[in-house]
Each structure stands twice: as C-alpha cells, then as structure tokens.
Design an enzyme around this catalytic site. Sequence first.
Site, PDB file in Angstrom:
ATOM      1  N   GLY A  71       0.807  -1.216   0.000  1.00 24.51           N
ATOM      2  CA  GLY A  71       0.000   0.000   0.000  1.00 24.51           C
ATOM      3  C   GLY A  71       0.840   1.266   0.000  1.00 24.51           C
ATOM      4  CB  THR A  72       3.864   2.224   1.924  1.00 22.69           C
ATOM      5  OG1 THR A  72       3.260   1.899   3.182  1.00 22.69           O
ATOM      6  CG2 THR A  72       4.745   3.452   2.079  1.00 22.69           C
ATOM      7  CG  ASN A 151      -5.514   3.623   8.836  1.00 25.05           C
ATOM      8  OD1 ASN A 151      -5.872   4.613   8.195  1.00 25.05           O
ATOM      9  ND2 ASN A 151      -4.474   3.652   9.632  1.00 25.05           N
ATOM     10  CD  GLN A 179      -7.207  -1.014   7.131  1.00 27.16           C
ATOM     11  OE1 GLN A 179      -7.943  -1.965   7.406  1.00 27.16           O
ATOM     12  NE2 GLN A 179      -5.944  -0.981   7.520  1.00 27.16           N
ATOM     13  CB  SER A 199      -1.861  -3.267   1.216  1.00 25.40           C
ATOM     14  OG  SER A 199      -0.907  -4.025   1.912  1.00 25.40           O
ATOM     15  CG  HIS A 201       0.043  -6.609   4.997  1.00 23.45           C
ATOM     16  ND1 HIS A 201      -0.010  -6.222   6.314  1.00 23.45           N
ATOM     17  CD2 HIS A 201       0.346  -5.492   4.305  1.00 23.45           C
ATOM     18  CE1 HIS A 201       0.267  -4.926   6.408  1.00 23.45           C
ATOM     19  NE2 HIS A 201       0.485  -4.460   5.200  1.00 23.45           N
ATOM     20  CB  THR A 237      12.930  -9.231 -10.829  1.00 24.59           C
ATOM     21  OG1 THR A 237      14.009  -8.956 -11.729  1.00 24.59           O
ATOM     22  CG2 THR A 237      12.419 -10.645 -11.070  1.00 24.59           C
ATOM     23  CB  CYS A 325       2.610   3.668  11.263  1.00 27.28           C
ATOM     24  SG  CYS A 325       1.986   2.554  10.010  1.00 27.28           S
TER      25      CYS A 325
END
Length: 382
Positions: A71-72, A151, A179, A199, A201, A237, A325
């Site tokens: 996501g970042t 989030n 989210q 994202s 995860h 890659t 974070c």
Amino acid sequence: MKQIYLDHAATAPLHPAVLDSMLPAMREDFGNPSSIHGFGRKTRHLVDEARHVAAKAIGAKETEIIFTSGGTEADNLAILGVARANSSRGKHIITTQVEHHAVLHTCEQLEKEGFEVTYLPVDEKGQVGLEDLKEALTDQTILVTIMFGNNEVGTVQPIKEIGEMLKEHPAYFHTDAVQAFGLLPINVEEQGIDFLSMSSHKINGPKGVGFLYARSGANFSTLTYGGEQERKRRAGTENVAGIVGLKTAIELSIEEAAEKVSLYISFKETMIQVWQEEEVRFEINSSAEETLPHVLNVYFPGTNVESLLVNLDLAGIAVSSGSACTAGSIDPSHVLVAMFGKDSDKIASSIRFSFGLGNTMEDITQAAKETAKVVKRLTRNK
Ligand code: PMP
C-alpha cells in the site's frame, strides 16, 4: 491463556489457501517473468493471471494494474507520480487530515518540493464535506487523494460523490482503498476513480505486495528506473510468489465478502451489547452507517490508551491504539485530533478493535468481557 487477535487492520494472518498457492511459486517456479525461455514464460503466465484477477475485482483493465511492494508504495507512486508528471499544469493537491501516513507524509514531501497541499478537515464522524472539497478545488489542482475507508476509526468517505464531482474537473482522483478492499464494493468506473491503492497483507495475503490501479492514459511518472517491468511504470523483477498469493487472497476475499461483512457487523453489535450489560461507559468513534465493518474504535472515558493496551495484552487480547505506525510512540492519533480537536479526552482514551480471519463469536464475547473488566479496574476510583 488463549490469545485473541483483534488487530486485523494492522495486519492479518495468511490464509492457508494463500500459502498453498504460493508454495509452488517459491519451490519450483523460479524463472524471471522477463525471460523468454520456458521458465520465464511460466512465471509470466502466473503474473498475468493475477493481473487479470486484480483488474476484474475493481472493474479495471489488466493494463491498468501495477504490482507494487504494498500500500505504501502504491500511494507514493500515485501521489508523487501524478504530482511530478503534471506540475506544469498546476502545483496544488487536495487530501484530508485523516489519511494514512503513507499519503500524509508523501504530501508533506511534495510541499518541500514546492507543491501546495490542502488538508481537508473532517466532521466528528471522520467524514470530509463535499462542499469543502468543492471550495478547495482550483484550476491549479492536479490531484485529489482521499481514502476509501479509514484504518483507525473505519469511516468510509463519499467516494462515488467525490468521483462524480471530479468528472467535471481535470484533477485526478486517487483513493487509498487498503482497508476497504475485499469488504466494500469497488468499481473504478462507477466510482470515478483514476488511481487506487491496495495491499495484500490486509486481506490475508502475504506482506510486501499490493497494487496500484492507474486509469489508462493517466499521466504519471515512475519512481523506479531500471527494467521495463509493469510497462515501465515500476522497474524491478516481480515478486512472483507474492503476486500469486495476492491473486488467491483477492479471489477468496470476493467469495467471502458478504459473509464477512455480516459476521463483523454482528461482532460489533455483540461487543456493544456486552459493554451495555456490564454498564461500562463508552462511545463509538465513528458513524454507525458509513463505516468499515471490521473496525471498531471506542472511547472509554477515564482510561488511558497505554494502560488499556498493556492490560488487554496481559489478558491475551491484542488490539491497538489506531494506526500501528504510530503505536508505541506517544504521538496522539492525528485522526482523532482531526475529528474531535486536540484537547478532547477521546484522544488519550480510545482504542481500536479490528476483526478478521479466525475470530469467532466466542472470542469476541470474551474479548468484550475482558475489556469491561479492564475498563472497570482502570476507572474504579474515578
Ligand atoms: N494505507 C492504509 C489505509 C493502511 O491501513 C496501510 C497499512 N497500515 C497502508 C496504507 C500501508 O500499506 P502497506 O503496509 O502495504 O505498506
């Protein structure tokens, strides 16, 4: 003691089917997707299949999907990429005060590079006002970046209405859907979205992978220079095993979305009911309707975040004080400050529960009861 994980908005466990799908790509399919021999063609095919699934999930075309490290990176690529490629048209960007730091800190970087950024305020429910957005737009505005669902508190923004408004304006519309993806319906055409970040995860896929959707023809520059991967928009890659896992996670999230939404809503109702029965004082920090089903941010008057988190952890319950974070640092949540003002008691006395894979109604009831005990203990003499 059973550990109950209620911090799925920070990160979520890998789904067993996701792991199974990744293993062959880690054991056998090691070829470089850019190679023209059979080894390369095999992994190229895996990446292409994943791109097809990702595009279909949001009503986009395959060529509009750019795999990233999460996501970042997707947020950075959209925001820095649009700003740098369009600066001759204007140097104004609009965002909100409640974005994830992946957006806010990127906008702050752009301010250092000479861009002007408007940080829209939100109401007590965490929503931006469409009138405020309309007023902030100028002929210099090149990008509006507003998150889909928050989030920390779960508030969902009026994405379709924003997309509609921006159809009349040359500014691009980016949304951080990290989210919301997998729980709320997303269709980039219907919602007028030009760029969208997700994202893996957060939807029970592996960490370190995600994608940016970028509308065909949208003008933005790359952040990475090197090979010609991802149509020269993201050199390097491909993380093949990660991309395969992401594909499986997306497929599962589509299959299970409706079921998850109703389950998480019933989890919220149960927690609220337990606290009411236990006569704990609390308030929910978001709107009841416009909210992500898996996020419940709660204010417990007379407590403080650190004691709540430590005591709940001792009771085997993993929750957070909002954004992972900022947890661990004493910085107050910028989201709660934007909603309630910096002097509100809610800032130091609110925690976030977030639901996901593996949580049962039994866990939720136990977690709510343990929370009630902790809150009562912490507020005994107050
Ligand atoms: N945006 C939002 C709304 C998030 O919740 C997160 C994860 N905390 C991110 C961006 C960053 O995503 P990633 O961890 O994949 O870099």
